[in-house]
Design an enzyme around this catalytic site. Sequence first.
Site, mmCIF file in Angstrom:
data_model
loop_
_atom_site.group_PDB
_atom_site.id
_atom_site.type_symbol
_atom_site.label_atom_id
_atom_site.label_comp_id
_atom_site.label_asym_id
_atom_site.label_seq_id
_atom_site.Cartn_x
_atom_site.Cartn_y
_atom_site.Cartn_z
ATOM 1 N N LYS A 59 0.875 -1.172 0.000
ATOM 2 C CA LYS A 59 0.000 0.000 0.000
ATOM 3 C C LYS A 59 0.912 1.222 0.000
ATOM 4 O O LYS A 59 1.416 1.637 1.036
ATOM 5 C CB LYS A 59 -0.911 0.000 1.225
ATOM 6 C CG LYS A 59 -2.259 0.734 1.010
ATOM 7 C CD LYS A 59 -2.157 2.189 0.604
ATOM 8 C CE LYS A 59 -1.791 3.069 1.790
ATOM 9 N NZ LYS A 59 -1.798 4.545 1.376
ATOM 10 N N GLY A 101 7.153 5.214 8.343
ATOM 11 C CA GLY A 101 6.318 6.400 8.448
ATOM 12 C C GLY A 101 6.453 7.039 9.811
ATOM 13 O O GLY A 101 7.493 6.925 10.468
ATOM 14 N N SER A 102 5.399 7.677 10.255
ATOM 15 C CA SER A 102 5.444 8.447 11.499
ATOM 16 C C SER A 102 5.353 7.529 12.715
ATOM 17 O O SER A 102 4.769 6.439 12.651
ATOM 18 C CB SER A 102 4.291 9.449 11.532
ATOM 19 O OG SER A 102 3.064 8.770 11.730
ATOM 20 N N GLY A 120 2.983 4.312 13.304
ATOM 21 C CA GLY A 120 3.710 3.099 13.636
ATOM 22 C C GLY A 120 3.179 2.423 14.886
ATOM 23 O O GLY A 120 3.106 1.193 14.967
ATOM 24 N N CYS A 146 13.737 10.480 7.098
ATOM 25 C CA CYS A 146 13.757 10.056 8.498
ATOM 26 C C CYS A 146 15.140 10.214 9.104
ATOM 27 O O CYS A 146 15.277 10.534 10.284
ATOM 28 C CB CYS A 146 13.311 8.600 8.602
ATOM 29 S SG CYS A 146 11.580 8.327 8.161
#
Length: 481
Positions: A179, A232-233, A237, A288
């Site tokens: 995704k 991701g964030s 997460g 990141c």
Amino acid sequence: MQHGPTLPPARNLIGGAWLPAASGREMPMISPIDGRPFAAIADSGPEDVDAAIRAARAAFEGDWGRLTAAERGRLMLRLALRIEAEAEALARLETHDNGKPVAQSRADMAALARYFEYYGGAADKLHGEVIPFLNGYDVTALREPHGVTGHIIPWNYPVQIFGRSVGAALAMGNATVTKPAEDACLTILRIGELAAETGFPPGAINIVTGRGAVAGQALAEHPGVDFISFTGSPEVGQAIQIAAARNHIPCTLELGGKSPQIVFEDADLEAAAPVIVNAIVQNGGQTCSAGSRVLIQRGIWDRLMAMLAERFAAVVAGPAEGALLGPLISARQKARVERYIAEAAAPLIARGAVAADAPAAGFYVAPALFGPVDPQSPLAQEEIFGPVLAAIPFDTEAEAVAIANGTEYGLVAGIWTRDGDRQARMARAMRCGQVFINGYGAGGGIELPFGGVRKSGHGREKGFVALYEFSRLKTVVHRFA
């Protein structure tokens, strides 16, 4: 924008077929370059995710699962060659979709090809172990694929993270469902087309687009998934980890960072200054592992700050072919970064510019250098995800360690010193997953294990160790007469 690259269709890749969302809905793609819609993707829901997971399961139990490790590896190597052959067109598509300068998109395509080359070559080289045991027994420990793996990919480095995540999963024999982020997914869809043309069995690679809160959540919560990989964030997460726990499956999380670069008085400042600036400007600071804090020993504070200020002031954000800094990904991200800049409780030392020819509706933010910054302030503690650098002075090595480790994150650190003993001490003292000495970043670092601690996540991607994440261990005990 009228002469952009050929765009993939607004469809999902499910079981080898390109299918619209079950609902028939589509959602627009907005160009970061000029703020205009330029394409559409399938706005998928749980039904589409379920279909993709079922297709992956059928592939794992069928044609894909029956391939030998060597056969899987050959397919991946062929895909690497296709990516190399299409690299320029893919880079143009990525820049069109993501907004990053085309030179950075080219580097991403080179890294993507290398991931499939690396993991294709590794597919038949992960061996089991024979364990010495009692007389009359043979004991082996085998590495086996999980089955169906889910991959939730962010928008900042979509193809690189697809390569390091999906590539390692495929090498181990898993069937995959990806995704990608709704903000930047077109290049991943094109890679799906190339994989199908290369000969991957239907269902080995499935791609479902849509909103994270809908399609992404459906993938994370689905009981048919055996492993989840998420980048991701930290907030999302945490939700992913909770969903994985409910289904009793493992997950790898690569989350945020507030990575420090620590510059001591004996450092080569001429070598350090351009690397420090690039580490926060690259990809608009939307990385990141961005070096978003620079810790400077007080004796060189004035000199290094002057060098950094000169370089920051020269950076121009724009859409030009040779631009170092492109737009941020979205209007929302631009507003977030500008809010941090406006509310910063620290002196603004230098600010770059936005090019005169940059479209007014594009998502451009001029880079900003602040200092001295309070180590406990939001500017030094929170991940901004933009071209904003917080400079913090320190006196002693112990103080530098305390400041560097004094956030909730722990992803990457950079150490700048000529003192070999200090290099070793500092590398060991950093609470993070990766340390660079007299440098920062490694051109993708495909071979180098990567991941964080604390709020930066857990598990490791990249390198050979990623194959362990995407496999499970089975112990076979054979008693013989």
